[in-house]
Write a protein that holds these residues in place. Structure first.
Motif, PDB file in Angstrom:
ATOM      1  N   PHE A  60      44.337  46.026  24.175  1.00 53.92           N
ATOM      2  CA  PHE A  60      44.360  45.051  25.260  1.00 53.92           C
ATOM      3  C   PHE A  60      44.497  43.610  24.766  1.00 53.92           C
ATOM      4  N   LEU A  61      44.642  43.436  23.434  1.00 50.72           N
ATOM      5  CA  LEU A  61      44.914  42.108  22.878  1.00 50.72           C
ATOM      6  C   LEU A  61      46.310  42.016  22.259  1.00 50.72           C
ATOM      7  N   HIS A  62      47.052  43.101  22.263  1.00 45.04           N
ATOM      8  CA  HIS A  62      48.362  43.116  21.608  1.00 45.04           C
ATOM      9  C   HIS A  62      49.389  42.245  22.321  1.00 45.04           C
ATOM     10  N   TRP A  63      49.125  41.876  23.552  1.00 43.57           N
ATOM     11  CA  TRP A  63      50.063  41.063  24.322  1.00 43.57           C
ATOM     12  C   TRP A  63      49.976  39.575  23.976  1.00 43.57           C
ATOM     13  N   GLY A 196      48.867  25.619  30.930  1.00 45.74           N
ATOM     14  CA  GLY A 196      49.676  26.815  31.076  1.00 45.74           C
ATOM     15  C   GLY A 196      48.976  28.147  30.958  1.00 45.74           C
ATOM     16  N   ALA A 197      47.676  28.170  30.690  1.00 42.28           N
ATOM     17  CA  ALA A 197      46.943  29.435  30.648  1.00 42.28           C
ATOM     18  C   ALA A 197      46.789  29.977  32.067  1.00 42.28           C
ATOM     19  N   GLU A 198      47.335  31.166  32.314  1.00 42.11           N
ATOM     20  CA  GLU A 198      47.261  31.768  33.646  1.00 42.11           C
ATOM     21  C   GLU A 198      46.018  32.638  33.713  1.00 42.11           C
ATOM     22  N   ASN A 199      44.935  32.086  34.228  1.00 41.75           N
ATOM     23  CA  ASN A 199      43.623  32.728  34.128  1.00 41.75           C
ATOM     24  C   ASN A 199      43.584  34.107  34.761  1.00 41.75           C
ATOM     25  N   ASP A 200      44.239  34.306  35.910  1.00 42.76           N
ATOM     26  CA  ASP A 200      44.189  35.612  36.551  1.00 42.76           C
ATOM     27  C   ASP A 200      44.928  36.665  35.736  1.00 42.76           C
ATOM     28  N   LYS A 201      46.085  36.302  35.194  1.00 44.74           N
ATOM     29  CA  LYS A 201      46.852  37.265  34.399  1.00 44.74           C
ATOM     30  C   LYS A 201      46.140  37.606  33.090  1.00 44.74           C
ATOM     31  N   ILE A 202      45.514  36.612  32.472  1.00 41.82           N
ATOM     32  CA  ILE A 202      44.782  36.864  31.227  1.00 41.82           C
ATOM     33  C   ILE A 202      43.627  37.821  31.483  1.00 41.82           C
ATOM     34  N   HIS A 203      42.871  37.578  32.540  1.00 41.05           N
ATOM     35  CA  HIS A 203      41.750  38.456  32.879  1.00 41.05           C
ATOM     36  C   HIS A 203      42.235  39.876  33.140  1.00 41.05           C
ATOM     37  N   ASN A 204      43.313  40.012  33.875  1.00 44.87           N
ATOM     38  CA  ASN A 204      43.835  41.346  34.184  1.00 44.87           C
ATOM     39  C   ASN A 204      44.265  42.080  32.926  1.00 44.87           C
ATOM     40  N   VAL A 206      43.200  41.742  29.901  1.00 47.84           N
ATOM     41  CA  VAL A 206      42.078  42.084  29.031  1.00 47.84           C
ATOM     42  C   VAL A 206      41.156  43.128  29.664  1.00 47.84           C
ATOM     43  N   TYR A 207      40.856  42.958  30.947  1.00 51.49           N
ATOM     44  CA  TYR A 207      39.810  43.778  31.561  1.00 51.49           C
ATOM     45  C   TYR A 207      40.322  44.859  32.520  1.00 51.49           C
ATOM     46  N   ASP A 208      41.558  44.767  32.953  1.00 49.73           N
ATOM     47  CA  ASP A 208      42.029  45.702  33.977  1.00 49.73           C
ATOM     48  C   ASP A 208      43.149  46.613  33.476  1.00 49.73           C
ATOM     49  N   THR A 209      43.046  47.000  32.208  1.00 51.70           N
ATOM     50  CA  THR A 209      44.033  47.918  31.634  1.00 51.70           C
ATOM     51  C   THR A 209      43.342  49.126  31.006  1.00 51.70           C
ATOM     52  N   ASN A 210      42.231  49.551  31.609  1.00 46.57           N
ATOM     53  CA  ASN A 210      41.476  50.674  31.062  1.00 46.57           C
ATOM     54  C   ASN A 210      42.265  51.975  31.155  1.00 46.57           C
ATOM     55  N   SER A 211      42.130  52.794  30.128  1.00 45.22           N
ATOM     56  CA  SER A 211      42.654  54.159  30.216  1.00 45.22           C
ATOM     57  C   SER A 211      41.623  55.037  30.921  1.00 45.22           C
ATOM     58  N   TYR A 212      42.095  56.166  31.396  1.00 45.23           N
ATOM     59  CA  TYR A 212      41.194  57.122  32.050  1.00 45.23           C
ATOM     60  C   TYR A 212      40.110  57.569  31.070  1.00 45.23           C
TER      61      TYR A 212
END
Length: 342
Positions: A60-63, A196-204, A206-212
């Protein structure tokens, strides 16, 4: 705060240099955010900067901008060694002692003939020629911002640098909720959003890419949760079997210990994670109030960190490690009671 050799460092950087930037083993958001942000900044100043990290970091940090240019010392050893040997200086970010990079990389750095520059917020740093150390600051990313500010270069912060810095501050402050998050932190965050830091996209990302499987592993950890109300303590265990069952990936246990700390009446939390590859039990400690998990970990579990967030390890089995931990608690009962926050 320690600001050592700053003017000499700035003078040294007046000329174009080959620079390597190193983060700690098992890099987290602050380590990756700070190293990559500093790389982007130094490149814009006319230097040739390369980030080298000891091993893999969470997917989740590779981006993060510039992540694809980073060398992993364990996997890309020849490229890492070549960059280190060609460098005029090495920046050490988000760690306070060379052993934090792991034994293999530590041996290489101990032979390094040139100077180190350290930017870090952990207690009891090793002595190096150039140092910016401040244990009161919430994250190394905030320190990198302030390092850039000290150089009167805030105008060089672009969207890539802002994104990296925002990510590290966000992750190391638990999304801005820890006590170390100050009004200065929030002013810096506002500046990064403006740049230029897009706070909503950064949060998503990092935190909203969980695997099952990561969520199932979290569920297993919560099923293993134990509460010791007498000592206002809770802990979680995860065995190698648990990790294997749910296809554990690097970063899957990030933040799990905070669930134990979130319990009402709990001020001391720990997670014990069995790591058969390294032959150790990895430990993360968290606390509220004045109870120092940094001191606790340093004294008993070969670790350290911050007063309210620290790590450690144990060379015995997970069962023996937990037994040792529980046995120690009566010794700290008064401190735990005195530290309680409603």
């Amino acid at each position: 705060m320690i600001l050592k050799g700053f003017e000499s460092l700035i003078s040294f950087l007046d000329q174009s240099r080959n620079i390597v930037i190193v983060g700690h083993r098992n890099p987290d958001g602050d380590a990756m955010g700070s190293t990559l942000a500093l790389k982007h900044y130094l490149d814009k100043k006319g230097h040739n900067a390369t980030v080298v990290v000891p091993n893999e970091y969470p997917e989740f940090l590779h981006w993060l901008p510039g992540s694809d240019t980073t060398y992993r010392f364990d996997w890309q050893n020849s490229q890492s060694q070549k960059a280190i040997n060609a460098s005029d200086i090495i920046f050490l970010l988000d760690f306070n002692a060379l052993h934090r990079v792991g034994s293999d990389m530590q041996k290489t750095l101990e032979k390094y003939p040139n100077d180190f520059a350290m930017i870090d917020h952990h207690q009891q740093p090793d002595d190096v020629k150039y140092m910016y150390s401040d244990v009161t600051i919430c994250s190394t990313c905030q320190m990198v911002y302030q390092f850039i500010e000290l150089n009167n270069d805030l105008d060089l912060i672009d969207a890539d640098i802002a994104t990296c810095l925002y990510t590290g501050i966000m992750t190391d402050t638990g999304s801005f909720r820890f006590r170390s998050t100050t009004s200065t932190t929030h002013r810096i965050i506002a500046s990064l959003i403006d740049k230029g830091a897009e706070n909503d996209k950064i949060h998503n990302k990092v935190y909203d890419t969980n695997s099952y499987n990561r969520l199932l592993l979290l569920g297993q950890g919560l099923s293993n949760l134990q509460i010791l109300p007498t000592y206002k303590t809770a802990y979680i265990t995860l065995t190698s079997e648990d990790k294997k069952r749910f296809d554990f990936q690097k970063g899957d246990t990030e933040g799990v210990v905070n669930y134990a700390l979130s319990l009402k009446g709990i001020i001391f939390a720990a997670i014990f994670i069995e790591d058969n590859d390294q032959g150790v039990v990895k430990i993360s400690f968290r606390s509220k109030g004045n109870f120092s998990v940094n001191q606790f970990s340093r004294k008993h579990f070969s670790g350290g960190g911050h007063d309210n967030a620290a790590g450690g390890k144990s060379d015995v089995s997970i069962e023996e490690t937990v037994t040792k931990f529980v046995t120690l608690l009566p010794e700290y009962q008064k401190e735990l009671e005195a530290s309680y926050e409603n």
